[in-house]
Structures are given as structure tokens and as C-alpha cells.
Design a protein around this motif. Structure first.
Motif, short mmCIF file in Angstrom:
data_model
loop_
_atom_site.label_atom_id
_atom_site.label_comp_id
_atom_site.label_asym_id
_atom_site.label_seq_id
_atom_site.Cartn_x
_atom_site.Cartn_y
_atom_site.Cartn_z
N ALA A 115 0.88 -1.17 0.00
CA ALA A 115 0.00 0.00 0.00
C ALA A 115 0.91 1.22 0.00
CB ALA A 115 -0.91 0.01 1.23
N MET A 116 0.56 2.22 -0.77
CA MET A 116 1.42 3.40 -0.88
C MET A 116 1.33 4.21 0.41
SD MET A 116 2.94 2.88 -3.62
CE MET A 116 3.85 4.39 -3.77
N ASP A 117 2.09 3.77 1.37
CA ASP A 117 2.15 4.41 2.67
C ASP A 117 3.12 5.58 2.61
OD1 ASP A 117 2.90 5.06 5.36
OD2 ASP A 117 2.09 3.15 6.02
N TYR A 118 2.60 6.81 2.78
CA TYR A 118 3.44 8.00 2.67
C TYR A 118 4.58 7.98 3.68
CZ TYR A 118 -0.93 9.54 0.44
OH TYR A 118 -2.04 9.63 -0.33
N ASP A 119 4.25 7.70 4.93
CA ASP A 119 5.26 7.75 5.99
C ASP A 119 6.33 6.69 5.78
OD1 ASP A 119 3.94 9.85 7.23
OD2 ASP A 119 2.70 8.52 8.46
N LEU A 120 5.92 5.48 5.38
CA LEU A 120 6.89 4.40 5.17
C LEU A 120 7.82 4.73 4.00
CD1 LEU A 120 8.00 1.62 5.80
CD2 LEU A 120 6.19 0.63 4.37
N LEU A 121 7.26 5.23 2.92
CA LEU A 121 8.07 5.59 1.76
C LEU A 121 9.05 6.70 2.10
CD1 LEU A 121 8.79 5.36 -1.20
CD2 LEU A 121 6.86 6.87 -1.74
N LEU A 122 8.59 7.70 2.81
CA LEU A 122 9.46 8.80 3.21
C LEU A 122 10.57 8.31 4.13
CD1 LEU A 122 9.86 11.88 2.97
CD2 LEU A 122 8.46 12.12 5.04
N ASP A 123 10.22 7.39 5.02
CA ASP A 123 11.22 6.83 5.94
C ASP A 123 12.30 6.06 5.17
OD1 ASP A 123 11.99 6.18 8.78
OD2 ASP A 123 11.70 4.15 8.02
N ILE A 124 11.90 5.29 4.16
CA ILE A 124 12.85 4.53 3.35
C ILE A 124 13.81 5.48 2.64
CG2 ILE A 124 13.09 3.09 1.28
CD1 ILE A 124 10.47 1.72 2.09
N LEU A 125 13.28 6.55 2.07
CA LEU A 125 14.10 7.48 1.29
C LEU A 125 15.07 8.27 2.18
CD1 LEU A 125 11.34 8.78 -1.14
CD2 LEU A 125 13.16 7.13 -1.65
N LEU A 126 14.58 8.74 3.30
CA LEU A 126 15.44 9.56 4.17
C LEU A 126 16.48 8.72 4.90
CD1 LEU A 126 12.86 12.08 5.71
CD2 LEU A 126 14.44 12.42 3.79
N ASN A 127 16.15 7.48 5.24
CA ASN A 127 17.11 6.62 5.94
C ASN A 127 18.16 6.02 5.01
OD1 ASN A 127 16.12 6.95 8.54
ND2 ASN A 127 14.61 5.30 8.30
N ASN A 128 17.97 6.20 3.71
CA ASN A 128 18.95 5.69 2.75
C ASN A 128 19.42 6.81 1.83
OD1 ASN A 128 18.89 2.56 3.14
ND2 ASN A 128 16.73 3.16 3.11
N ARG A 129 19.64 7.96 2.44
CA ARG A 129 20.08 9.11 1.65
C ARG A 129 21.52 8.96 1.15
NH1 ARG A 129 19.45 14.04 5.51
NH2 ARG A 129 17.59 12.89 6.12
N ASP A 130 22.27 8.05 1.76
CA ASP A 130 23.65 7.80 1.34
C ASP A 130 23.76 6.36 0.83
OD1 ASP A 130 24.73 10.33 2.11
OD2 ASP A 130 24.61 9.67 4.20
N PRO A 131 24.63 6.12 -0.15
CA PRO A 131 24.83 4.74 -0.62
C PRO A 131 25.24 3.81 0.51
CG PRO A 131 25.84 6.31 -2.13
CD PRO A 131 25.39 7.10 -0.94
N VAL A 132 24.73 2.60 0.50
CA VAL A 132 24.96 1.64 1.57
C VAL A 132 26.06 0.64 1.21
CG1 VAL A 132 23.87 -0.16 2.98
CG2 VAL A 132 22.55 1.84 2.28
N VAL A 133 26.09 0.24 -0.05
CA VAL A 133 27.03 -0.79 -0.48
C VAL A 133 28.47 -0.26 -0.44
CG1 VAL A 133 27.75 -2.25 -2.41
CG2 VAL A 133 25.31 -1.92 -1.91
N LYS A 134 29.35 -1.03 0.20
CA LYS A 134 30.75 -0.64 0.31
C LYS A 134 31.53 -1.13 -0.91
CE LYS A 134 30.69 -0.91 5.37
NZ LYS A 134 29.24 -1.21 5.48
N GLU A 135 32.47 -0.33 -1.38
CA GLU A 135 33.34 -0.71 -2.50
C GLU A 135 34.67 -1.20 -1.93
OE1 GLU A 135 33.85 -1.17 -6.68
OE2 GLU A 135 32.08 -0.43 -5.60
#
Length: 315
Positions: A115-135
Motif C-alpha cells: 500500500a502506498m504508505d506516505y510515511d513508510l516511503l518517506l522513511d525509506i528514502l530519508l534513511n537511505n540518503r547515502d549509498p549503503v554498499v561498500k566498495e
């Protein structure tokens, strides 16, 4: 009674106005060239890959309109959509709609929400504002993973990739999503097996791109499935690794062993080299054989001439 009625009507009109204004808004539409320019110039770009006359795409757009202002305030992000883009299949093999967040050019495939949950989507985007995968590379691998010493730096899920592999390019956004889902549970990394991580690739006998390995509690597990989806990767981490062969983590190779392995890999991956080498060796052997045959023939003629001359003298 009258004030109460007026109050209810006023609230109803306000709510209707807000709803109408939100529904009436649209995302800025860009084409592929404009999108590529945004990737180059902006730190954060949230893209809705959409299609015309797509009801699900409209739901995605309405959700993004709801959170657009917060994304702009928090990240100065661009929130746009592109219809019928040729770029979507680089980041997501499925059909539109697809939602991709680019952080400093690194794509993150936003998983589809039930379900297009506004709060959940916003939380996903803000909590992953930086790349996670290490090189990782040849110099940083052992220091960060401590694979051969067995020290506790956590588990590592690693993708060996190569820059010339189309499949690896398509995997980047999904691999970032895997990293986001496993954040705070284990480390997710990438190694360029033809570049700065070539020695590590030879150490682990990696000969294909992409190749995935899991280093968990001092043991090695190889991901052997041909399914490269986010769900299949997560399932492997949570369950399926238990049913794969548990291997030992190879120790670093000596310089001589690594050089021999490098030569072997070059011959295997470039068959033209060993074919040309074999042809050259064959020609060299034929030449030596011809020279040897010529010298023997010459020696035989000299011996024959010498014997004739000696017989004449005896007469």
C-alpha cells in the motif's frame, strides 16, 4: 446549531480544497537526456519511471506529490517522472512503474509497497540518503573484512562485478536495495574483479561476473542461483545459505601463486592468446626441425663426398 453547521461546512470545504489541489498537481516530466543531466548535476534525484494511461503509475505519482515538499526540504531533492523511458531497464528489469532514488549518482531501487504508505516511503528514502554498499579492493578487503583472521567485523555479502558486464550494471540499483534491507544486520559490498579487486577475485577463484559470496562466521557460502532479484538475495541470506556447501575462506596467495593464477586467467579468458602462442610454438618447432634436417642433410653430403675422395686416393 447554526455556528456548528457553518463550522462543519467550513472544514468540509477546506478538506475538499486541499484534496483537489493535491490531486490536481503533477510531477515535473523530463526526458531521458534531461534525466541524465540531473544525475550529473544534482545530489538527489527521485525518479518515477512511468507510462501513459497507467492507473498504478498515477497512484505512485499522487504518493510522491504528498511527500515532495519534505524531500525538497530535507535533501533538496528533485522529484520527477519520465514516461516510456529507455533507461528503466538499466535499473529495474520489471515493467513500469519503477521508483529509483539516485544519491550522488548511485541508484537505489525503492521496493514496491503493498500500500502506498506516505510515511513508510518517506522513511525509506530519508534513511537511505547515502549509498549503503561498500566498495572493496585489494588493499581494503582484508583490513575491513578480516576474512583470513576470523576477527569479528560482521558477516559480508559480496558481489564480484566487472564494468563491461551489462548484467552487473543492471544489478547496481537492486544491490543497493539489498544493502538497505540488510543494513545493521550485515555488510553488503562490491568488488571489481577486473579492476582494483583483481587479486581478491583470483584468491576466491572468481571467473564470472556477477559472482556472489557470503562470508559468515568464518565460513564461505556461494550464491549459485541464477535469479538476481531482491527477494532471492534476502532469502539466501536468511535461509538458503544453510543448504549450500560450507567452504573454507581461502588464504591470501603468495606473489608467485597469484602471478601463475593471473597468467592462467589471461589464457582462459583470452583464448586467442594461447592459440596464437601455440601456433607460434608450432612454427618455431617446425623451423627447428627444418634446420636440423638441413644440417643433417649437409653433414650426410659432406660425409659422402669425403668417402668418395678417400676411395680415389686409395686407388
Amino acid at each position: 446549531m447554526i455556528p456548528g453547521k457553518f463550522c462543519f461546512i467550513f472544514i468540509f470545504i477546506c478538506c475538499s480544497f486541499v484534496t483537489t489541489s493535491v490531486v490536481g498537481q503533477t510531477l515535473e516530466v523530463v526526458n531521458d537526456d534531461e534525466l541524465l543531466e540531473l544525475f550529473r548535476t544534482e545530489n538527489y534525484v527521485l525518479v518515477l519511471f512511468s507510462l501513459k494511461d497507467c492507473e498504478k503509475c498515477k497512484l505512485y505519482e499522487e504518493t510522491l506529490i504528498q511527500i515532495r515538499e519534505e524531500l525538497v526540504d530535507a535533501l533538496s531533492a528533485w522529484v520527477v517522472k519520465v514516461d516510456g523511458s529507455n533507461l528503466v531497464h538499466i535499473y529495474d528489469p520489471t515493467k513500469e512503474p519503477a521508483l529509483i532514488m539516485f544519491r550522488h549518482g548511485v541508484p537505489l531501487l525503492v521496493p514496491e509497497l503493498e500500500a502506498m504508505d506516505y510515511d513508510l516511503l518517506l522513511d525509506i528514502l530519508l534513511n537511505n540518503r547515502d549509498p549503503v554498499v561498500k566498495e572493496l579492493d585489494d588493499h581494503s578487503f582484508e583490513h575491513l573484512t578480516q576474512a583470513s583472521t576470523g576477527a569479528t567485523t560482521g558477516d559480508w555479502f559480496i558481489q564480484f562485478y566487472s564494468s563491461d558486464s551489462i548484467e552487473c550494471q543492471r544489478l547496481q540499483a537492486r544491490w543497493e536495495t539489498v544493502g538497505a534491507k540488510l543494513k545493521n544486520r550485515m555488510n553488503v559490498a562490491r568488488i571489481n574483479r577486473h579492476g582494483a579487486g583483481s587479486m581478491i577475485a583470483r584468491r576466491f577463484s572468481v571467473s564470472q561476473s556477477p559472482t556472489f559470496i557470503l562470508i559468515r562466521r568464518g565460513a564461505l557460502y556461494k550464491y549459485t542461483s541464477s535469479e538476481y532479484t531482491i527477494d532471492s538475495f534476502i532469502k539466501f541470506i536468511e535461509e538458503d545459505y544453510k543448504y549450500t556447501v560450507k567452504g573454507e575462506i581461502p588464504l591470501p596467495k603468495s606473489p608467485l601463486d597469484d602471478f601463475v593464477h593471473l597468467c592462467f586467467d589471461m589464457l582462459r579468458e583470452n583464448p586467442l592468446i594461447w592459440k596464437l602462442g601455440l601456433a607460434g610454438l608450432s612454427l618455431m618447432l617446425l623451423g627447428l626441425a627444418a634446420l636440423r634436417g638441413g644440417s643433417k642433410s649437409k653433414e650426410h653430403k659432406l660425409k659422402k663426398k669425403s668417402s668418395k675422395s678417400s676411395s680415389k686416393k686409395s686407388k
